[in-house]
Design a protein around this motif. Structure first.
Motif, mmCIF file in Angstrom:
data_model
loop_
_atom_site.group_PDB
_atom_site.id
_atom_site.type_symbol
_atom_site.label_atom_id
_atom_site.label_comp_id
_atom_site.label_asym_id
_atom_site.label_seq_id
_atom_site.Cartn_x
_atom_site.Cartn_y
_atom_site.Cartn_z
ATOM 1 N N PRO A 125 -9.903 -6.791 2.237
ATOM 2 C CA PRO A 125 -9.776 -8.015 3.052
ATOM 3 C C PRO A 125 -8.886 -9.070 2.409
ATOM 4 O O PRO A 125 -8.214 -9.832 3.121
ATOM 5 C CB PRO A 125 -11.229 -8.502 3.179
ATOM 6 N N TRP A 126 -8.835 -9.103 1.082
ATOM 7 C CA TRP A 126 -7.964 -10.062 0.400
ATOM 8 C C TRP A 126 -6.490 -9.775 0.713
ATOM 9 O O TRP A 126 -5.680 -10.709 0.863
ATOM 10 C CB TRP A 126 -8.189 -10.018 -1.111
ATOM 11 N N LEU A 127 -6.138 -8.491 0.827
ATOM 12 C CA LEU A 127 -4.758 -8.112 1.128
ATOM 13 C C LEU A 127 -4.392 -8.491 2.554
ATOM 14 O O LEU A 127 -3.272 -8.938 2.821
ATOM 15 C CB LEU A 127 -4.562 -6.613 0.910
ATOM 16 N N VAL A 128 -5.325 -8.312 3.459
ATOM 17 C CA VAL A 128 -5.095 -8.713 4.846
ATOM 18 C C VAL A 128 -4.840 -10.216 4.910
ATOM 19 O O VAL A 128 -3.940 -10.684 5.625
ATOM 20 C CB VAL A 128 -6.294 -8.322 5.730
ATOM 21 N N ARG A 129 -5.631 -10.992 4.150
ATOM 22 C CA ARG A 129 -5.431 -12.448 4.118
ATOM 23 C C ARG A 129 -4.055 -12.800 3.565
ATOM 24 O O ARG A 129 -3.353 -13.661 4.110
ATOM 25 C CB ARG A 129 -6.526 -13.115 3.270
ATOM 26 N N VAL A 130 -3.673 -12.152 2.481
ATOM 27 C CA VAL A 130 -2.365 -12.424 1.872
ATOM 28 C C VAL A 130 -1.239 -12.051 2.833
ATOM 29 O O VAL A 130 -0.237 -12.769 2.953
ATOM 30 C CB VAL A 130 -2.215 -11.659 0.542
ATOM 31 N N SER A 131 -1.386 -10.941 3.536
ATOM 32 C CA SER A 131 -0.358 -10.509 4.488
ATOM 33 C C SER A 131 -0.185 -11.527 5.609
ATOM 34 O O SER A 131 0.928 -11.735 6.102
ATOM 35 C CB SER A 131 -0.722 -9.137 5.058
ATOM 36 N N LYS A 132 -1.282 -12.154 6.011
ATOM 37 C CA LYS A 132 -1.198 -13.196 7.032
ATOM 38 C C LYS A 132 -0.461 -14.422 6.493
ATOM 39 O O LYS A 132 0.269 -15.096 7.230
ATOM 40 C CB LYS A 132 -2.601 -13.575 7.509
ATOM 41 N N ILE A 133 -0.656 -14.704 5.205
ATOM 42 C CA ILE A 133 0.066 -15.805 4.563
ATOM 43 C C ILE A 133 1.566 -15.508 4.551
ATOM 44 O O ILE A 133 2.391 -16.378 4.831
ATOM 45 C CB ILE A 133 -0.449 -16.022 3.124
ATOM 46 N N SER A 160 -5.541 2.020 4.357
ATOM 47 C CA SER A 160 -6.258 1.641 3.135
ATOM 48 C C SER A 160 -6.474 0.138 3.039
ATOM 49 O O SER A 160 -7.414 -0.328 2.377
ATOM 50 C CB SER A 160 -5.486 2.130 1.905
ATOM 51 N N TYR A 161 -5.630 -0.634 3.715
ATOM 52 C CA TYR A 161 -5.736 -2.091 3.661
ATOM 53 C C TYR A 161 -7.015 -2.613 4.315
ATOM 54 O O TYR A 161 -7.451 -3.729 4.030
ATOM 55 C CB TYR A 161 -4.514 -2.732 4.323
ATOM 56 N N LEU A 162 -7.628 -1.800 5.169
ATOM 57 C CA LEU A 162 -8.863 -2.243 5.823
ATOM 58 C C LEU A 162 -10.009 -2.406 4.834
ATOM 59 O O LEU A 162 -10.980 -3.121 5.109
ATOM 60 C CB LEU A 162 -9.257 -1.244 6.916
ATOM 61 N N LYS A 163 -9.885 -1.756 3.678
ATOM 62 C CA LYS A 163 -10.894 -1.892 2.626
ATOM 63 C C LYS A 163 -10.550 -3.033 1.659
ATOM 64 O O LYS A 163 -11.244 -3.237 0.671
ATOM 65 C CB LYS A 163 -11.010 -0.580 1.849
ATOM 66 N N GLU A 173 0.800 -1.225 0.000
ATOM 67 C CA GLU A 173 0.000 0.000 0.000
ATOM 68 C C GLU A 173 0.836 1.280 0.000
ATOM 69 O O GLU A 173 0.304 2.366 -0.228
ATOM 70 C CB GLU A 173 -0.918 0.016 1.221
ATOM 71 N N GLY A 174 2.133 1.157 0.282
ATOM 72 C CA GLY A 174 2.961 2.355 0.413
ATOM 73 C C GLY A 174 2.856 2.915 1.817
ATOM 74 O O GLY A 174 1.931 2.578 2.574
ATOM 75 N N TRP A 175 3.798 3.773 2.189
ATOM 76 C CA TRP A 175 3.810 4.304 3.553
ATOM 77 C C TRP A 175 2.584 5.166 3.840
ATOM 78 O O TRP A 175 2.010 5.075 4.909
ATOM 79 C CB TRP A 175 5.104 5.097 3.768
ATOM 80 N N GLY A 176 2.187 5.989 2.872
ATOM 81 C CA GLY A 176 1.002 6.831 3.062
ATOM 82 C C GLY A 176 -0.266 6.021 3.146
ATOM 83 O O GLY A 176 -1.140 6.285 3.977
ATOM 84 N N GLY A 177 -0.388 5.016 2.296
ATOM 85 C CA GLY A 177 -1.576 4.163 2.308
ATOM 86 C C GLY A 177 -1.708 3.421 3.625
ATOM 87 O O GLY A 177 -2.817 3.271 4.161
ATOM 88 N N TYR A 178 -0.582 2.963 4.152
ATOM 89 C CA TYR A 178 -0.617 2.263 5.432
ATOM 90 C C TYR A 178 -1.069 3.202 6.549
ATOM 91 O O TYR A 178 -1.864 2.812 7.411
ATOM 92 C CB TYR A 178 0.769 1.697 5.745
#
Length: 210
Positions: free
Chosen positions: A172-180, A167-170, A158-163
C-alpha cells in the motif's frame, strides 16, 4: 620556454577535464517542485528531456516526476544501506544508482538494446534516456500508456513481471507513492505548458526578442 608551454597545455587539459566532471556532477536544481524553474536553471536538461520525447514518444513531465521521486535529481543517489541483525552495515538494499536509480542489470539491458555502452547513470542525459526507454518498453510489454505516470511508476518499481502479477497490491505504501508521482506529473505538465515556448527559444532569443 618549451617547459612552460608544456605545463600550460597540461594545465589547460586538466582544467577542461575538471570542468567536464563538474558538469556531470552538477548539484540538484534549487526549485525541484517547479519544472519551469528546473529547466531555466539547467537548460541542457530541457533539451535532453525534449530529445527523449522525440525519440521514445514519452511526455517530458512523466520521467521528470519519476526521477524526482527516485533520486530528488541527485546524480549520485544511492538506495538505503542494508544491515545484518539490524545493526551491522552490509552493502545496499539494491544496485540502484544515479538520477534514475536504475539497477545494474536493467541498466545493462538498456545499454545492450540501445547500443549506448558508454552511458552513465550519473549523467542526466543518459539517465533520462534510460527512463524513456523503460517507459516505452512498459507500454509495449504491459500496455500502460506513456502518459500514465501512476501505472508507469508501478512498473518502474516492481518490474514488468511484478506488475503483471500485481505485486504492488501487497504494498500500500507503493500505491500511495505512485499516486504522489501522478500528481507531481500533472503539476509538471501544467507548469511546462506555460513555459515551454520560452524554453524552446532559449535564453539568447528571450534576451533580445522576449
Amino acid at each position: 620556454m618549451k617547459k612552460k608551454s608544456k605545463n600550460r597545455v597540461l594545465y589547460g587539459a586538466a582544467t577542461v577535464i575538471a570542468l567536464s566532471l563538474s558538469g556531470c556532477a552538477s548539484p540538484p536544481p534549487k526549485s525541484p517542485d517547479n519544472i519551469c524553474h528546473i529547466f531555466e536553471e539547467k537548460e541542457d536538461w530541457y533539451h535532453a528531456a525534449a530529445d527523449v520525447r522525440d525519440k521514445w514518444g514519452v511526455p517530458i513531465h512523466v520521467p521528470m516526476a519519476m526521477m524526482y521521486q527516485e533520486s530528488s535529481f541527485k546524480h549520485d543517489a544511492l538506495p538505503p544501506r542494508d544491515y545484518i541483525l539490524g545493526i551491522i552495515p552490509w552493502g545496499r538494499v539494491s544496485s540502484a544508482y544515479g538520477y534514475s536509480q536504475a539497477k545494474t542489470m536493467t541498466w545493462e539491458d538498456y545499454q545492450r538494446e540501445t547500443g549506448n555502452g558508454w552511458a552513465s547513470r550519473s549523467d542526466f542525459e543518459d539517465a533520462i534516456d534510460f527512463m524513456g526507454w523503460f517507459i516505452n518498453k512498459t507500454y509495449k510489454v504491459n500496455g500502460v500508456s506513456k502518459w500514465d505516470a501512476y501505472g508507469q511508476y508501478l512498473n518502474y518499481h516492481e518490474g514488468w513481471g511484478g506488475y503483471q502479477q500485481k505485486s504492488y497490491l501487497k504494498k500500500p505504501w507503493l500505491v500511495r507513492v505512485s499516486k504522489i508521482v501522478k500528481r507531481r506529473s500533472m503539476t509538471y505538465a501544467a507548469q511546462l505548458n506555460k513555459c515551454e515556448e520560452d524554453l524552446q527559444h532559449g535564453w539568447f532569443w528571450n534576451l533580445f526578442f522576449g
